[in-house]
Design a protein around this motif. Sequence first.
Motif, PDB file in Angstrom:
ATOM      1  N   VAL A  38     146.221  26.331  37.656  1.00 46.37           N
ATOM      2  CA  VAL A  38     145.259  27.396  38.246  1.00 46.37           C
ATOM      3  C   VAL A  38     144.773  28.428  37.318  1.00 46.37           C
ATOM      4  CG1 VAL A  38     144.717  29.103  40.197  1.00 46.37           C
ATOM      5  CG2 VAL A  38     146.028  26.976  40.609  1.00 46.37           C
ATOM      6  N   ILE A  39     143.719  28.696  37.187  1.00 42.54           N
ATOM      7  CA  ILE A  39     143.147  29.844  36.327  1.00 42.54           C
ATOM      8  C   ILE A  39     142.849  30.825  37.475  1.00 42.54           C
ATOM      9  CG2 ILE A  39     141.759  30.736  34.387  1.00 42.54           C
ATOM     10  CD1 ILE A  39     141.687  27.756  33.288  1.00 42.54           C
ATOM     11  N   GLY A  40     143.364  32.095  37.284  1.00 38.21           N
ATOM     12  CA  GLY A  40     142.721  33.230  38.230  1.00 38.21           C
ATOM     13  C   GLY A  40     142.142  34.336  37.488  1.00 38.21           C
ATOM     14  N   ILE A  41     140.972  34.661  38.297  1.00 33.25           N
ATOM     15  CA  ILE A  41     140.329  35.873  37.635  1.00 33.25           C
ATOM     16  C   ILE A  41     140.136  36.933  38.543  1.00 33.25           C
ATOM     17  CG2 ILE A  41     139.233  34.664  35.725  1.00 33.25           C
ATOM     18  CD1 ILE A  41     136.551  34.701  37.021  1.00 33.25           C
ATOM     19  N   ASP A  42     140.424  38.220  38.277  1.00 32.73           N
ATOM     20  CA  ASP A  42     140.131  39.124  39.166  1.00 32.73           C
ATOM     21  C   ASP A  42     139.861  40.402  38.524  1.00 32.73           C
ATOM     22  OD1 ASP A  42     140.791  41.104  41.428  1.00 32.73           O
ATOM     23  OD2 ASP A  42     141.442  39.367  42.433  1.00 32.73           O
ATOM     24  N   ASN A  43     138.972  41.290  39.239  1.00 31.41           N
ATOM     25  CA  ASN A  43     138.901  42.514  38.399  1.00 31.41           C
ATOM     26  C   ASN A  43     139.681  43.812  39.036  1.00 31.41           C
ATOM     27  OD1 ASN A  43     137.816  43.315  40.675  1.00 31.41           O
ATOM     28  ND2 ASN A  43     135.630  44.033  40.203  1.00 31.41           N
ATOM     29  N   LEU A  44     140.667  43.408  39.807  1.00 33.82           N
ATOM     30  CA  LEU A  44     141.589  44.530  40.105  1.00 33.82           C
ATOM     31  C   LEU A  44     141.096  45.749  40.737  1.00 33.82           C
ATOM     32  CD1 LEU A  44     144.556  43.521  38.085  1.00 33.82           C
ATOM     33  CD2 LEU A  44     144.449  42.744  40.414  1.00 33.82           C
ATOM     34  N   ASN A  45     139.721  45.826  41.275  1.00 30.49           N
ATOM     35  CA  ASN A  45     139.427  46.914  41.674  1.00 30.49           C
ATOM     36  C   ASN A  45     139.998  47.632  42.789  1.00 30.49           C
ATOM     37  OD1 ASN A  45     138.226  46.082  44.281  1.00 30.49           O
ATOM     38  ND2 ASN A  45     136.339  45.442  43.762  1.00 30.49           N
ATOM     39  N   ASP A  46     139.550  49.115  42.934  1.00 33.30           N
ATOM     40  CA  ASP A  46     140.161  49.747  43.770  1.00 33.30           C
ATOM     41  C   ASP A  46     140.067  49.949  45.297  1.00 33.30           C
ATOM     42  OD1 ASP A  46     138.084  51.283  43.194  1.00 33.30           O
ATOM     43  OD2 ASP A  46     139.446  53.093  42.550  1.00 33.30           O
ATOM     44  N   PHE A  66     150.030  28.826  35.833  1.00 36.72           N
ATOM     45  CA  PHE A  66     149.048  29.733  36.156  1.00 36.72           C
ATOM     46  C   PHE A  66     148.643  30.695  34.891  1.00 36.72           C
ATOM     47  CE2 PHE A  66     147.890  34.080  38.011  1.00 36.72           C
ATOM     48  CZ  PHE A  66     146.856  34.063  38.592  1.00 36.72           C
ATOM     49  N   LYS A  67     147.398  30.904  34.697  1.00 39.20           N
ATOM     50  CA  LYS A  67     147.018  31.913  33.751  1.00 39.20           C
ATOM     51  C   LYS A  67     145.788  32.833  34.163  1.00 39.20           C
ATOM     52  CE  LYS A  67     146.882  30.247  29.460  1.00 39.20           C
ATOM     53  NZ  LYS A  67     146.253  29.691  28.250  1.00 39.20           N
ATOM     54  N   PHE A  68     146.186  33.956  33.975  1.00 40.68           N
ATOM     55  CA  PHE A  68     145.351  35.230  34.657  1.00 40.68           C
ATOM     56  C   PHE A  68     144.575  35.825  33.403  1.00 40.68           C
ATOM     57  CE2 PHE A  68     144.578  39.600  35.818  1.00 40.68           C
ATOM     58  CZ  PHE A  68     143.898  39.285  37.128  1.00 40.68           C
ATOM     59  N   PHE A  69     143.286  36.092  34.074  1.00 42.72           N
ATOM     60  CA  PHE A  69     142.376  37.057  33.191  1.00 42.72           C
ATOM     61  C   PHE A  69     141.823  38.191  34.219  1.00 42.72           C
ATOM     62  CE2 PHE A  69     142.003  32.612  31.291  1.00 42.72           C
ATOM     63  CZ  PHE A  69     142.238  33.044  29.969  1.00 42.72           C
ATOM     64  N   LYS A  70     141.954  39.504  33.697  1.00 44.38           N
ATOM     65  CA  LYS A  70     141.139  40.497  34.131  1.00 44.38           C
ATOM     66  C   LYS A  70     139.930  40.423  34.003  1.00 44.38           C
ATOM     67  CE  LYS A  70     141.566  45.345  35.510  1.00 44.38           C
ATOM     68  NZ  LYS A  70     141.788  46.892  34.954  1.00 44.38           N
ATOM     69  N   ILE A  71     138.954  40.530  34.942  1.00 43.88           N
ATOM     70  CA  ILE A  71     137.567  40.224  34.375  1.00 43.88           C
ATOM     71  C   ILE A  71     136.871  40.659  35.659  1.00 43.88           C
ATOM     72  CG2 ILE A  71     137.853  37.582  34.691  1.00 43.88           C
ATOM     73  CD1 ILE A  71     135.369  37.268  33.130  1.00 43.88           C
ATOM     74  N   ASP A  72     135.569  41.041  35.210  1.00 39.28           N
ATOM     75  CA  ASP A  72     134.633  41.429  36.389  1.00 39.28           C
ATOM     76  C   ASP A  72     133.535  40.329  36.364  1.00 39.28           C
ATOM     77  OD1 ASP A  72     132.286  42.356  37.798  1.00 39.28           O
ATOM     78  OD2 ASP A  72     133.492  44.148  37.909  1.00 39.28           O
TER      79      ASP A  72
END
Length: 346
Positions: A38-46, A66-72
């Motif tokens: 699984v590749i997960g992406i999320d911008n972790l907005n507030d 699992f590999k995560f990228f912080k991205i919009d």
Amino acid sequence: MRSDYKELDNEKIYLVTGAAGFIGFHLSKRLLDEGCHVIGIDNLNDYYDVNLKKARLEIINKYDKFKFFKIDLQDKEFLEEIFKEHKIDIVVNLAAQAGVRYSITNPDVYIQSNIVGFLNILEVCRHYKVEHLVYASSSSVYGMNEVMPFSVHHNVDHPISLYAATKKSNELMAHTYSHLYNLPTTGLRFFTVYGPWGRPDMALFLFTDAIMNDKPIKVFNHGKMKRDFTYIDDIVEGIVRLLNNPPKENKEWDKIKADPGTSSAPYKIYNIGNNKPVELMEYIQTIEKHLGKEAKKEYLPLQDGDVPMTYADVDDLIDDVGFKPDTSINEGISKFVEWYKEYYEV
């Protein structure tokens, strides 16, 4: 169940957008538990408590696959880099600006996140030959429609919030890409999802938090609203069963009758709901029962953008993948309260 139904393939690489979100976290964890990459992406907005998102992420980050990228999603270049680097087979787009009421006061955010972001997802799926794009729509697209239960074969041209309009737009955009580029797309209309690790802006979380802290709860439409409350595990099960079953062109699609739920393109829409509406007051009473505490109630009229009732017809889901959500609110709320008390050390 479809005769060509396929079980989950854990050799595939799945990309989940909104992986630190409520549904995205639960889906990612389920896929990882099944041995998938699984590749997960999320911008972790507030939009809500970022610490809750980080706590979810901490759990799935422990998995080797699992590999995560912080991205919009609006960052198309970064998105393309991820697709260039990884051979992604299936995409599940759960990233979106959520919330019906928030869309009334903050419309711009919804266009950027839910329209521009979704266009970028469609583009990378097209260019990098993704096998199947599954994306979150919403029961809110039914808008002013009052024919119950809500069916994917009903017309949904009368949304009553910008959030609903963006979700309907996603379905239209997906259909266009399915038609033009033969990209298989499946839209999922989720019905009032709840459960452990849920969003703090949703009714169950708001009510539980208020009751535990001796604050009044806002009961809209004087408690007369009905919702097809759907437990998170049922939502995830529905998604998982559809992942390796991309839609095919419906060769019998009638251009005169133009059924909205299917198409001559590889495009399909499903409802995922409990198929059993529950009145808001019953929902509140079940929360009170599991908390062992009565709520202080502030009765208010129906809010702009809200509908009085939701009720999912899930016949297509049953017919195609042999699944019908059935977790009772008693069981689901019990599990949420247990999680809430443990997470907040109540």
